[in-house]
Write a protein that holds these residues in place. Structure first.
Motif, mmCIF file in Angstrom:
data_model
loop_
_atom_site.group_PDB
_atom_site.id
_atom_site.type_symbol
_atom_site.label_atom_id
_atom_site.label_comp_id
_atom_site.label_asym_id
_atom_site.label_seq_id
_atom_site.Cartn_x
_atom_site.Cartn_y
_atom_site.Cartn_z
ATOM 1 N N PRO A 130 0.798 -1.240 0.000
ATOM 2 C CA PRO A 130 0.000 0.000 0.000
ATOM 3 C C PRO A 130 0.824 1.280 0.000
ATOM 4 O O PRO A 130 0.436 2.269 -0.607
ATOM 5 C CB PRO A 130 -0.842 -0.120 1.276
ATOM 6 N N THR A 131 1.978 1.262 0.647
ATOM 7 C CA THR A 131 2.825 2.464 0.663
ATOM 8 C C THR A 131 3.374 2.757 -0.734
ATOM 9 O O THR A 131 3.403 3.919 -1.177
ATOM 10 C CB THR A 131 3.991 2.290 1.655
ATOM 11 N N VAL A 132 3.791 1.709 -1.405
ATOM 12 C CA VAL A 132 4.299 1.859 -2.771
ATOM 13 C C VAL A 132 3.173 2.311 -3.697
ATOM 14 O O VAL A 132 3.347 3.210 -4.519
ATOM 15 C CB VAL A 132 4.912 0.534 -3.273
ATOM 16 N N TYR A 133 2.002 1.700 -3.531
ATOM 17 C CA TYR A 133 0.844 2.083 -4.353
ATOM 18 C C TYR A 133 0.517 3.562 -4.174
ATOM 19 O O TYR A 133 0.279 4.289 -5.162
ATOM 20 C CB TYR A 133 -0.370 1.227 -3.989
ATOM 21 N N ALA A 134 0.527 4.030 -2.932
ATOM 22 C CA ALA A 134 0.199 5.432 -2.654
ATOM 23 C C ALA A 134 1.193 6.374 -3.331
ATOM 24 O O ALA A 134 0.809 7.424 -3.867
ATOM 25 C CB ALA A 134 0.173 5.672 -1.145
ATOM 26 N N ALA A 135 2.470 6.000 -3.331
ATOM 27 C CA ALA A 135 3.491 6.847 -3.956
ATOM 28 C C ALA A 135 3.333 6.875 -5.474
ATOM 29 O O ALA A 135 3.493 7.923 -6.119
ATOM 30 C CB ALA A 135 4.886 6.357 -3.576
ATOM 31 N N VAL A 136 3.008 5.722 -6.066
ATOM 32 C CA VAL A 136 2.773 5.671 -7.509
ATOM 33 C C VAL A 136 1.544 6.503 -7.867
ATOM 34 O O VAL A 136 1.561 7.292 -8.827
ATOM 35 C CB VAL A 136 2.593 4.211 -7.984
ATOM 36 N N LEU A 137 0.465 6.341 -7.088
ATOM 37 C CA LEU A 137 -0.762 7.091 -7.350
ATOM 38 C C LEU A 137 -0.512 8.593 -7.267
ATOM 39 O O LEU A 137 -0.986 9.364 -8.122
ATOM 40 C CB LEU A 137 -1.848 6.678 -6.357
ATOM 41 N N GLN A 138 0.232 9.031 -6.269
ATOM 42 C CA GLN A 138 0.520 10.461 -6.125
ATOM 43 C C GLN A 138 1.277 10.983 -7.347
ATOM 44 O O GLN A 138 0.939 12.045 -7.887
ATOM 45 C CB GLN A 138 1.333 10.711 -4.856
ATOM 46 N N GLU A 139 2.287 10.234 -7.788
ATOM 47 C CA GLU A 139 3.065 10.670 -8.947
ATOM 48 C C GLU A 139 2.188 10.755 -10.190
ATOM 49 O O GLU A 139 2.254 11.731 -10.958
ATOM 50 C CB GLU A 139 4.217 9.691 -9.180
ATOM 51 N N GLN A 140 1.339 9.765 -10.392
ATOM 52 C CA GLN A 140 0.511 9.739 -11.596
ATOM 53 C C GLN A 140 -0.633 10.759 -11.542
ATOM 54 O O GLN A 140 -1.001 11.337 -12.575
ATOM 55 C CB GLN A 140 -0.036 8.329 -11.824
ATOM 56 N N GLU A 141 -1.168 11.006 -10.354
ATOM 57 C CA GLU A 141 -2.231 12.013 -10.235
ATOM 58 C C GLU A 141 -1.694 13.419 -10.512
ATOM 59 O O GLU A 141 -2.393 14.249 -11.109
ATOM 60 C CB GLU A 141 -2.866 11.954 -8.842
ATOM 61 N N GLU A 142 -0.469 13.691 -10.086
ATOM 62 C CA GLU A 142 0.135 14.996 -10.362
ATOM 63 C C GLU A 142 0.275 15.226 -11.864
ATOM 64 O O GLU A 142 0.077 16.340 -12.353
ATOM 65 C CB GLU A 142 1.496 15.096 -9.666
ATOM 66 N N ILE A 143 0.583 14.178 -12.588
ATOM 67 C CA ILE A 143 0.673 14.285 -14.048
ATOM 68 C C ILE A 143 -0.726 14.442 -14.655
ATOM 69 O O ILE A 143 -0.946 15.272 -15.544
ATOM 70 C CB ILE A 143 1.389 13.057 -14.633
ATOM 71 N N ALA A 144 -1.693 13.655 -14.152
ATOM 72 C CA ALA A 144 -3.055 13.704 -14.693
ATOM 73 C C ALA A 144 -3.681 15.087 -14.516
ATOM 74 O O ALA A 144 -4.461 15.544 -15.368
ATOM 75 C CB ALA A 144 -3.915 12.640 -14.020
ATOM 76 N N LYS A 145 -3.351 15.765 -13.427
ATOM 77 C CA LYS A 145 -3.927 17.095 -13.162
ATOM 78 C C LYS A 145 -3.509 18.127 -14.198
ATOM 79 O O LYS A 145 -4.184 19.133 -14.398
ATOM 80 C CB LYS A 145 -3.509 17.571 -11.762
ATOM 81 N N THR A 146 -2.387 17.880 -14.852
ATOM 82 C CA THR A 146 -1.893 18.839 -15.848
ATOM 83 C C THR A 146 -2.470 18.571 -17.236
ATOM 84 O O THR A 146 -2.214 19.345 -18.167
ATOM 85 C CB THR A 146 -0.364 18.772 -15.945
ATOM 86 N N LYS A 147 -3.259 17.484 -17.384
ATOM 87 C CA LYS A 147 -3.767 17.111 -18.699
ATOM 88 C C LYS A 147 -5.250 17.469 -18.827
ATOM 89 O O LYS A 147 -6.081 16.975 -18.051
ATOM 90 C CB LYS A 147 -3.609 15.599 -18.942
#
Length: 474
Positions: free
Chosen positions: A303-320
């Motif tokens: 879950p910790t790894v998942y949360a870090a991946v999700l945060q990175e990908q959401e930051e990118i998604a917000k710019t699209k």
């Protein structure tokens, strides 16, 4: 005369012994070649399918030491392992060690594929493939890959409460290959490719017994069908380029057709195009689908790894803006997600190992590897070595935060040295685009245990069924 003849006959065996001694003072490694032709092939394949191949090899190491002989897939073979062995395999001169796929692999994919070429032939064909698969070329395909992933998720994931991940990942990677590399869109032709493709793969890692109802025979039949289909594609692409002015870089086949030497000779023959198209199909299909499947498994368990991946990908998604494709610049920002992919490859490498061929007598580790013998190298023997990767059974993406801290030739999921996999960047692009949309659109839970077998690539229990929930409903 009789004395002269007797003396001559007496000296013959002495002369043979002396000349043999000049060849090498070393002896072949310890071990047994087993039953003629079959050797240890069946035991090795059984261990692979039971996911006990590491233990099987460890028993050999305890019994014979770090280098031993055996017979696999009809060929005398020397098994070597460790960081030094990996370096020896991946950096040896092409006149010393060449690629050597097992007989089944070579007969089904063809002997002009990159894995079976050496010297100038290997350099020439690899150069053509790299020209298409290098980052500068792949940048123009990000949008098309983005579209394939979105369409796949709409068709096979959205609205589903439970899915089997591995079959879906295989469907996705095959569709991406057909679309981006061969220009074959969805329809009857792509469906026929799929039907033959799996039988072809199953035959590649089988004992080469050409009898009815064997995997090998079915693989040969499927290979003949696929080769004919690829030849038809080549004819069509040649017409498109020469008569219709199509871009020579619209897909891999047109790129291969467009590569000519200055003296107007073909840089690659038609057979080389056919065999390497089939190689790319196999390599791109199995490795990426396995990587993404096991990433999904590890993300569910960590879950910790998942949360870090999700945060990175959401930051990118917000710019699209809605509906806008990912770009190469977006891919470059997915650094943590790729470290997760690397750690996944370390723990579950899609390729357990592979073969090379001794092109001349080689002295290694105090023993002789005779000319013509296979050399078997394996990934897990260094990937799971606790002297190289502390606590190797722990999933820890931070191992790859600083690439220079990873000892050379210890992480070999993509090979190493001058023959590192030319499809590395393609696999990276494919994986990151897919994971981006999966983690930003869904959350999931595993519905089966973490066990898996190898046949020959890793296959999770029941194809990794997961319970799927759209993130907007979480």
């Amino acid at each position: 005369m009789n004395i002269f003849l007797a003396t001559f006959l007496f000296l013959i065996p002495i002369f043979l012994l002396l000349t043999r001694g000049k060849r090498s003072s070393k002896r072949v490694p310890p071990g047994s070649l087993g039953i003629p032709f079959v050797g240890q092939s069946l035991a090795f394949l059984q261990a692979m399918r039971a996911n006990t191949a590491e233990k099987w090899l460890e028993e050999r190491i305890r019994k014979y030491g770090p280098i031993s002989k055996l017979s696999l897939f009809g060929k005398p073979t020397v098994f070597i392992y460790g960081q030094a062995a990996n370096k020896f395999v991946f950096t040896s001169d092409s006149s010393t060690i060449g690629y050597q796929q097992n007989h089944s692999f070579r007969m089904i994919l063809g002997d002009r594929n990159l894995f079976d070429l050496s010297g100038e032939d290997h350099k020439r064909v690899r150069g053509v493939l790299v020209s298409f698969l290098k980052p500068e070329s792949l940048k123009q395909y990000v949008g098309k890959m983005d579209g394939e992933v979105k369409q796949h998720l709409e068709m096979h994931w959205q609205g589903k409460q439970q899915v089997q991940v591995l079959p879906l990942m295989k469907t996705l990677t095959f569709n991406i290959i057909c679309s981006l590399l061969f220009g074959v869109e969805r329809g009857a032709r792509r469906d026929k490719f799929v039907a033959c493709f799996q039988e072809m793969i199953e035959g590649m890692w089988s004992v080469p017994i050409n009898l009815p109802f064997t995997r090998y025979r079915r693989g040969l039949r499927a290979s003949a069908t696929v080769q004919n289909m690829v030849k038809d594609l080549i004819c069509e692409k040649r017409v498109e380029v020469e008569q219709k002015g199509a871009s020579p870089h619209q897909d891999l086949i047109t790129c291969l057709l467009g590569m000519c030497k200055e003296d107007n000779e073909e840089a690659v023959t038609e057979n080389e195009i056919v065999h390497n198209v089939m190689l790319v199909m196999v390599a791109g299909h199995d490795t990426s689908s396995v990587l993404m499947t096991f990433m999904i498994r590890f993300l569910a368990n960590e879950p910790t790894v998942y949360a870090a991946v999700l945060q990175e990908q959401e930051e990118i998604a917000k710019t699209k803006p809605s509906g806008e494709f990912l770009t190469w610049e977006d891919i470059a920002k997915m650094k943590y997600t790729w470290r997760v992919a690397m750690e996944t490859l370390r723990m579950v490498p899609p390729a357990f190992g592979n073969f090379r061929k001794a092109l001349k007598d080689i002295e290694y580790g105090g023993y002789l590897i005779p000319k013509g013998w296979q050399i078997l190298w394996t990934s897990p023997m260094t990937h799971m070595d606790n002297s190289i990767f502390p606590e190797p059974s722990k999933f820890d993406p931070s191992r790859f935060e600083n690439q220079s801290s990873v000892p050379p030739y210890s992480f070999i999921a993509f090979g190493g040295g001058p023959r590192i996999c030319p499809g590395y960047e393609f696999a990276r692009l494919e994986t990151l685009v897919t994971i981006h949309y999966l983690v930003t659109q869904f959350t999931w839970k595993l519905c089966a245990d973490n066990s898996f077998s190898r046949d020959p690539t890793p296959i999770p229990t029941q194809g990794l069924p997961i319970k799927l929930v759209p993130r907007k409903l979480c």
